[in-house]
Design a protein around this motif. Structure first.
Motif, PDB file in Angstrom:
ATOM      1  N   ARG A 119     -62.227 -21.554 -71.560  1.00 18.28           N
ATOM      2  CA  ARG A 119     -63.514 -22.175 -71.910  1.00 18.28           C
ATOM      3  C   ARG A 119     -63.545 -22.764 -73.309  1.00 18.28           C
ATOM      4  NH1 ARG A 119     -67.818 -18.153 -69.057  1.00 18.28           N
ATOM      5  NH2 ARG A 119     -67.338 -18.869 -66.972  1.00 18.28           N
ATOM      6  N   LEU A 120     -62.496 -22.525 -74.077  1.00 18.37           N
ATOM      7  CA  LEU A 120     -62.473 -23.084 -75.438  1.00 18.37           C
ATOM      8  C   LEU A 120     -62.340 -24.597 -75.390  1.00 18.37           C
ATOM      9  CD1 LEU A 120     -60.098 -20.610 -77.308  1.00 18.37           C
ATOM     10  CD2 LEU A 120     -62.581 -20.764 -77.495  1.00 18.37           C
ATOM     11  N   ARG A 160     -59.710 -20.625 -82.912  1.00 17.11           N
ATOM     12  CA  ARG A 160     -60.327 -19.518 -82.190  1.00 17.11           C
ATOM     13  C   ARG A 160     -59.403 -18.725 -81.266  1.00 17.11           C
ATOM     14  NH1 ARG A 160     -65.615 -18.833 -82.940  1.00 17.11           N
ATOM     15  NH2 ARG A 160     -66.803 -20.637 -83.572  1.00 17.11           N
ATOM     16  N   ALA A 161     -58.450 -19.354 -80.606  1.00 22.64           N
ATOM     17  CA  ALA A 161     -57.690 -18.669 -79.548  1.00 22.64           C
ATOM     18  C   ALA A 161     -57.008 -17.400 -80.055  1.00 22.64           C
ATOM     19  CB  ALA A 161     -56.672 -19.614 -78.918  1.00 22.64           C
ATOM     20  N   ARG A 162     -56.200 -17.512 -81.083  1.00 19.20           N
ATOM     21  CA  ARG A 162     -55.474 -16.337 -81.568  1.00 19.20           C
ATOM     22  C   ARG A 162     -56.414 -15.327 -82.240  1.00 19.20           C
ATOM     23  NH1 ARG A 162     -51.749 -20.062 -80.845  1.00 19.20           N
ATOM     24  NH2 ARG A 162     -49.683 -19.411 -80.186  1.00 19.20           N
ATOM     25  N   HIS A 163     -57.444 -15.824 -82.905  1.00 18.96           N
ATOM     26  CA  HIS A 163     -58.429 -14.923 -83.513  1.00 18.96           C
ATOM     27  C   HIS A 163     -59.111 -14.074 -82.442  1.00 18.96           C
ATOM     28  CE1 HIS A 163     -61.682 -13.356 -85.928  1.00 18.96           C
ATOM     29  NE2 HIS A 163     -62.534 -13.844 -85.039  1.00 18.96           N
ATOM     30  N   LEU A 164     -59.521 -14.696 -81.351  1.00 19.23           N
ATOM     31  CA  LEU A 164     -60.190 -13.954 -80.290  1.00 19.23           C
ATOM     32  C   LEU A 164     -59.243 -12.976 -79.601  1.00 19.23           C
ATOM     33  CD1 LEU A 164     -62.444 -16.778 -78.848  1.00 19.23           C
ATOM     34  CD2 LEU A 164     -63.146 -14.811 -80.224  1.00 19.23           C
ATOM     35  N   LEU A 165     -57.981 -13.343 -79.463  1.00 20.17           N
ATOM     36  CA  LEU A 165     -57.009 -12.399 -78.906  1.00 20.17           C
ATOM     37  C   LEU A 165     -56.816 -11.206 -79.843  1.00 20.17           C
ATOM     38  CD1 LEU A 165     -54.421 -14.791 -77.264  1.00 20.17           C
ATOM     39  CD2 LEU A 165     -55.868 -13.106 -76.108  1.00 20.17           C
ATOM     40  N   GLN A 166     -56.910 -11.435 -81.145  1.00 17.88           N
ATOM     41  CA  GLN A 166     -56.833 -10.323 -82.097  1.00 17.88           C
ATOM     42  C   GLN A 166     -58.026  -9.387 -81.923  1.00 17.88           C
ATOM     43  OE1 GLN A 166     -54.251  -9.557 -84.292  1.00 17.88           O
ATOM     44  NE2 GLN A 166     -55.397  -7.659 -84.431  1.00 17.88           N
ATOM     45  N   VAL A 167     -59.215  -9.952 -81.659  1.00 15.22           N
ATOM     46  CA  VAL A 167     -60.393  -9.129 -81.405  1.00 15.22           C
ATOM     47  C   VAL A 167     -60.170  -8.259 -80.164  1.00 15.22           C
ATOM     48  CG1 VAL A 167     -62.848  -9.205 -80.751  1.00 15.22           C
ATOM     49  CG2 VAL A 167     -61.980 -10.721 -82.565  1.00 15.22           C
ATOM     50  N   VAL A 168     -59.601  -8.851 -79.113  1.00 13.92           N
ATOM     51  CA  VAL A 168     -59.303  -8.082 -77.900  1.00 13.92           C
ATOM     52  C   VAL A 168     -58.287  -6.988 -78.216  1.00 13.92           C
ATOM     53  CG1 VAL A 168     -58.279  -8.199 -75.574  1.00 13.92           C
ATOM     54  CG2 VAL A 168     -59.883  -9.972 -76.318  1.00 13.92           C
ATOM     55  N   LEU A 200     -49.368 -15.379 -74.942  1.00 16.22           N
ATOM     56  CA  LEU A 200     -50.440 -15.592 -73.983  1.00 16.22           C
ATOM     57  C   LEU A 200     -51.327 -16.768 -74.409  1.00 16.22           C
ATOM     58  CD1 LEU A 200     -51.971 -14.568 -71.438  1.00 16.22           C
ATOM     59  CD2 LEU A 200     -53.310 -13.117 -73.003  1.00 16.22           C
ATOM     60  N   ALA A 201     -51.571 -16.909 -75.690  1.00 15.24           N
ATOM     61  CA  ALA A 201     -52.382 -18.031 -76.166  1.00 15.24           C
ATOM     62  C   ALA A 201     -51.710 -19.355 -75.834  1.00 15.24           C
ATOM     63  CB  ALA A 201     -52.625 -17.922 -77.675  1.00 15.24           C
ATOM     64  N   ASP A 202     -50.396 -19.455 -76.028  1.00 12.29           N
ATOM     65  CA  ASP A 202     -49.673 -20.678 -75.677  1.00 12.29           C
ATOM     66  C   ASP A 202     -49.740 -20.924 -74.171  1.00 12.29           C
ATOM     67  OD1 ASP A 202     -48.957 -20.964 -78.355  1.00 12.29           O
ATOM     68  OD2 ASP A 202     -47.025 -19.963 -78.070  1.00 12.29           O
TER      69      ASP A 202
END
Length: 183
Positions: free
Chosen positions: A158-159, A167-175, A93-95
């Motif tokens: 918005r990144l 940030r992208a993968r880190h934030l997806l890990q938070v989700v 999803l990040a890609d």
């Protein structure tokens, strides 16, 4: 009505053009059709036969990425436990989000609306399958649905480009951590 089948060489050319365009969009380079044709190893006429406009090429890049993202959900569920499948789907999803951001930034508002309207259904269905498997296994919270997750991951658009990799993968890990069922 289905599209006519392409000869093998024409299909290969089309696939190379789309892949090169995807790389350019993901890399935040400016999409110039002449440069795409050259990098794909095809003539400009070949590119324009497949994609008469820049928007047509960008729409195909986007459509192709949506199809790949959707197709990965059942494959991941077949290979992994539900939470691992969801985590790996988030990586993909990040890609996808990076390419989506580049495509949507490069097309007109009307094309943008059409592309996003067509993609949310299949993506929501794939995400629902992942969440349902996780709920059935007791590892995903029972009170979330695909729309919740789509709204949460919408921030990826918005990144800033310079913060994407950190940030992208880190934030997806938070989700993903927020989706986990608690004992």
């Amino acid at each position: 009505m289905s599209e006519p089948r392409l000869r093998a060489d024409a299909a290969d050319n089309r696939a190379r053009i789309v892949e090169v365009a995807r790389e350019v969009v993901a890399g935040s380079e400016e999409l110039k059709l002449n440069a795409i044709a050259k990098r794909a190893g095809v003539g400009q006429g070949t590119l324009y036969r497949h994609f008469p406009t820049r928007e047509a090429l960008l729409a195909e890049v986007y459509r192709h990425d949506v199809e790949e993202l959707v197709a990965t959900a059942p494959a991941l569920l077949a290979e992994h436990d539900p939470i691992t499948a969801l985590a790996r789907w988030f990586e993909r999803l990040a890609d996808y989000a990076r390419v989506k951001r580049g495509v949507l930034a490069a097309v007109e508002v009307g094309v943008w609306r059409d592309l996003t309207a067509r993609s949310l259904g299949p993506i929501g269905e794939a995400l629902t399958a992942l969440l349902d498997a996780g709920r059935a296994a007791g590892v995903v919270r029972p009170d979330v649905d695909a729309r919740d997750v789509i709204l949460l991951v919408g921030y990826l658009g918005r990144l800033e480009e310079q913060e994407w990799d950190t940030r992208a993968r880190h934030l997806l890990q938070v989700v993903l951590d927020g989706l986990r069922a608690r004992p």
